[in-house]
Design an enzyme around this catalytic site. Structure first.
Site, short mmCIF file in Angstrom:
data_model
loop_
_atom_site.label_atom_id
_atom_site.label_comp_id
_atom_site.label_asym_id
_atom_site.label_seq_id
_atom_site.Cartn_x
_atom_site.Cartn_y
_atom_site.Cartn_z
N ARG A 26 -28.15 118.51 17.33
CA ARG A 26 -27.28 118.55 18.68
C ARG A 26 -28.67 119.51 19.63
NH1 ARG A 26 -22.38 116.20 21.41
NH2 ARG A 26 -24.60 115.03 21.97
N CYS B 200 -24.70 108.05 18.57
CA CYS B 200 -24.67 106.96 18.02
C CYS B 200 -25.15 107.13 16.56
CB CYS B 200 -24.52 105.58 19.40
SG CYS B 200 -26.31 105.10 19.50
N LYS C 24 -18.67 112.51 26.44
CA LYS C 24 -19.69 111.55 26.45
C LYS C 24 -20.83 112.12 28.07
CE LYS C 24 -18.54 108.15 23.71
NZ LYS C 24 -18.76 106.91 23.93
N ARG D 182 -35.02 122.74 2.97
CA ARG D 182 -34.12 122.83 4.02
C ARG D 182 -32.87 123.21 3.67
NH1 ARG D 182 -32.20 120.66 8.71
NH2 ARG D 182 -31.98 118.42 8.98
N TYR E 77 -27.42 116.58 -1.18
CA TYR E 77 -28.38 116.13 -2.06
C TYR E 77 -28.17 117.41 -3.71
CZ TYR E 77 -29.78 113.40 1.42
OH TYR E 77 -29.79 112.43 2.98
N CYS F 276 -30.88 111.11 23.69
CA CYS F 276 -30.09 111.07 22.33
C CYS F 276 -28.60 111.05 22.85
CB CYS F 276 -30.42 111.60 21.58
SG CYS F 276 -29.23 111.01 19.70
N GLN G 65 -41.86 116.41 3.93
CA GLN G 65 -40.52 117.01 3.29
C GLN G 65 -40.29 116.30 1.94
OE1 GLN G 65 -36.20 116.24 4.14
NE2 GLN G 65 -36.05 118.08 4.64
#
Length: 665
Positions: free
Chosen positions: A320, A369, A453, A231, A183, A366, A102
């Site tokens: 996720r 957090c 959680k 991206r 960005y 993962c 990238q």
């Protein structure tokens, strides 16, 4: 037929065959080239992920020019980095893993000028650029200047030269960090942040010109077979500067809308883009691009699958996507072409192999957090992982057999106790684990209780399986006393007894309507409609979040001048909680000292000397913990205090401390 076979069918990007549908997405701090040098620690990390079965890796962003205004172009690293890059790629290809580097143009208004990453010799005048004059995300009163055409042309030229350098280094392609996350190139693409009147502003085609000239230039220099990915944030999820949309919220898009996005995607494809590596968000809504545990699994899938309808190139969805109940149907139903994983692969390099073997219970999750990845990165400490210290430190944290097998006793079955027992057992020691309650997990059981959680609960399950698979002796319902400790014939004794809630000398603290945070989290006590949470740290704020989702009226009282003043806490997590508090009208009282608790609420002292009464049906205490060591430690050289028992910290502190201790024994 295997259950997850759809994830392991090949796909084609450009003319390149990728062995499966698993893409490792780029992360800050994991570039292959930094300051003109080849980064071996990044290479070691990627090699482990290639061994673990990833099909395509997009390496961490490497800026084609120094974003801090000190000068220097990435392609000038050719002399020092070309040979090690070539050697690295030969090894990666031996595992049939394709690699795309990238490349970024810079950060523009999202330049983090208040973080530990800022070099001392930064030139603000050169570094603070943007398409037009814009406010900095972190310090809005500071303004970024408009870039010149010469600066734009220099960056386009640098992209092309750097892509050719990457090709000569054996890489399979590059990814242009372009229409993404707010960005620099993304700021050019959006009318709200691009007010230029030259050929790089105005119409959509003009606003995308910076990016399309980069894509076309790379294709011309490197050929059609060299992958050029982009991206891509499908939508910006911005309500205005420094204000982002929450999941399910009805809002007016300030940035790129879902309705505008198909036209953008088609322009990118027409320019020569071979793949869209897609998610959502901007730094103003950072929780979409880097979703914390408060975001749903597969949070960006609806937008990524929508955009796939308008292009003929592969669309990858990140955010996720490690939840197989989300990822597998998305691939089976062909609504996306591949799943993008990032931090999950920091937590467990072997995720693909474990999925393919249908050993998903062995995956270390993962927990979103962001402490080990973003928290450490923004503190200038480098990227790693809270639950896996070996990430980006593979050489330092190898688990090697101990020179001498020892008998080790661990007192306390929380995360720290389980982690030190696990690593000690992996090194060949004989380990016994003692826990006073009837289950392992310690205070993390309460921390993992809220429904958002789920990953925390999976982490506990993972530890329980590790303890079982390693045949570690576990003694539950056993309170260890000094006398019992003295009776152990152990070479090393590790005290991991954790912490206990702070005891505040406050009038009314013993009232029936006053609840300790742990008791609330474990569901031992219910609350009424109006709740005051004492403590604006992470635990208090997460409890407040849980309460407002249930429709409660919530006040948060914090002694400090702001909530969430926690070292290493990621802005993605903190900013989402702040946005939730703003949108749900949580009454936040900072610089406020709890004076007393009454049957009908609390009395607080404000900074100006005034007192204020806040009514409440219940008061929840989330004021932190004190270390707890109920055993004698004097003159005991073979006894070690671990985790919260030594110093109250976060989960990363506990796991990393346990890992270090286990490797030292």
């Amino acid at each position: 037929m295997g259950k997850y076979d759809a994830l392991f069918t090949p796909m084609t990007v450009g003319s390149t065959r990728i062995k499966n549908r698993i893409v490792m997405c780029p992360m800050g701090g994991t570039a292959l080239i930094e300051q003109g040098k080849f980064e071996k620690k990044s290479a070691d990390m990627y090699l482990e992920r290639a061994k673990g079965g990833v099909g395509l890796i997009v390496t961490g962003i490497a800026l084609v020019t120094d974003m801090w205004g000190r000068g220097g172009w990435l392609y000038e690293a050719r002399e020092h980095a070309l040979k090690p890059l070539q050697e690295f790629m030969k090894e990666m290809h031996s595992y049939d893993c394709k690699v795309v580097m990238q490349l970024g143009a810079g950060m523009g208004r999202v330049l983090s000028i208040n973080s530990g990453m800022v070099p001392k010799d930064m030139d603000p005048a050169k570094a603070m650029i943007a398409p037009s004059e814009l406010p900095n995300v972190w310090i809005p009163e500071k303004k970024h200047r408009e870039m010149t055409k010469v600066e734009i042309e220099d960056i386009i030229d640098a992209f092309i030269k750097t892509a050719k350098f990457a090709q000569d280094g054996g890489l399979d392609g590059v990814e242009v960090h372009a229409i993404h996350e707010g960005y620099l190139l993304d700021q050019f693409s959006i009318s709200a942040t691009n007010h230029r009147t030259d050929e790089y502003g105005g119409s959509l085609e003009n606003r995308l010109r910076f990016t399309t000239e980069i894509i076309k230039g790379i294709k011309k220099a490197c050929g059609e077979d060299f992958i050029v990915s982009v991206r891509y944030s499908v939508t910006s999820k911005m309500k205005e500067f420094n204000s982002g949309a929450l999941p399910g919220e009805d809002y007016v898009e300030f940035g790129r809308s879902l309705e505008q996005s198909p036209a953008v995607a088609r322009i990118l494809e027409d320019a020569g883009c071979d793949m869209l590596n897609a998610d959502n968000g901007s730094y103003d809504s950072w929780w979409w691009a880097h979703p914390p545990m408060y975001m749903p699994m597969g949070c960006n899938l609806p937008e990524a699958s929508y955009i796939k309808q308008f292009v003929d190139i592969p669309v990858i969805c990140a955010g996720r996507m490690e939840d197989l109940d989300v990822a597998l149907p998305a691939i089976e139903n062909q609504v996306i072409d591949g799943i993008g994983l990032a931090r999950q692969l920091l937590a467990d390099a072997d995720w693909p192999e474990k999925v393919q073997k249908e050993e998903v219970e062995k995956i270390r999750p993962c927990i979103a957090c962001h402490n080990g990845c973003f928290g450490r990165l923004f503190e200038g400490k480098g990227t790693s992982c809270a639950v896996n210290p070996a990430a980006m430190q593979e050489e330092k944290y190898q688990i090697i057999p101990a020179d001498k097998k020892k008998k080790i006793v661990v007192v306390g079955g929380g995360i720290g106790g389980m982690e030190v027992a696990r690593v000690c057992a992996m090194r060949g020691h004989d380990v016994s684990l003692y826990e006073k309650s009837n289950k392992l997990g310690g205070v993390f059981i309460a921390a993992a209780a809220p429904d958002f959680k789920e990953a925390d609960r999976k982490l506990i399950e993972w530890y329980l399986k590790e303890i079982k698979d390693l045949s570690i002796e576990v003694k539950l319902n056993t309170t260890v006393t000094d006398e019992l400790l003295d009776s152990f014939d152990a070479d090393e004794i590790i005290i991991a007894t954790g912490a206990k809630p702070k005891n505040l000398p406050i009038e009314g603290i013993d009232g029936e309507h006053v609840i300790e945070a742990i008791d609330f989290l474990l569901g031992r006590k219910s609350v009424g409609e109006n709740v005051v949470v004492i403590g604006g740290g992470l635990t208090g704020c997460e409890i407040a979040y849980d309460l407002v989702r249930e429709g409660k009226q919530v006040s948060v009282v914090e002694m400090l001048d702001d909530i969430l003043q926690i070292p290493g806490l990621s802005a993605a997590n903190a900013n989402m909680l702040r946005q939730i508090f703003k949108d749900y009208h949580v009454n936040v009282q900072t610089s406020a000292k709890l004076q007393k608790i009454t049957p009908n609420g609390v009395v607080i002292d404000l900074e100006n000397g005034d007192s204020k009464v806040i009514g409440a049906d219940h008061v929840i205490l989330a004021v932190g913990y004190d270390s707890y060591v109920p055993l004698t430690m004097e003159d005991k050289s073979n006894r070690h205090i671990l985790g919260d028992a030594a110093h109250v910290g976060n989960l990363m502190d506990v796991i990393w401390g346990a890992y270090d201790l286990a490797l030292a024994l």
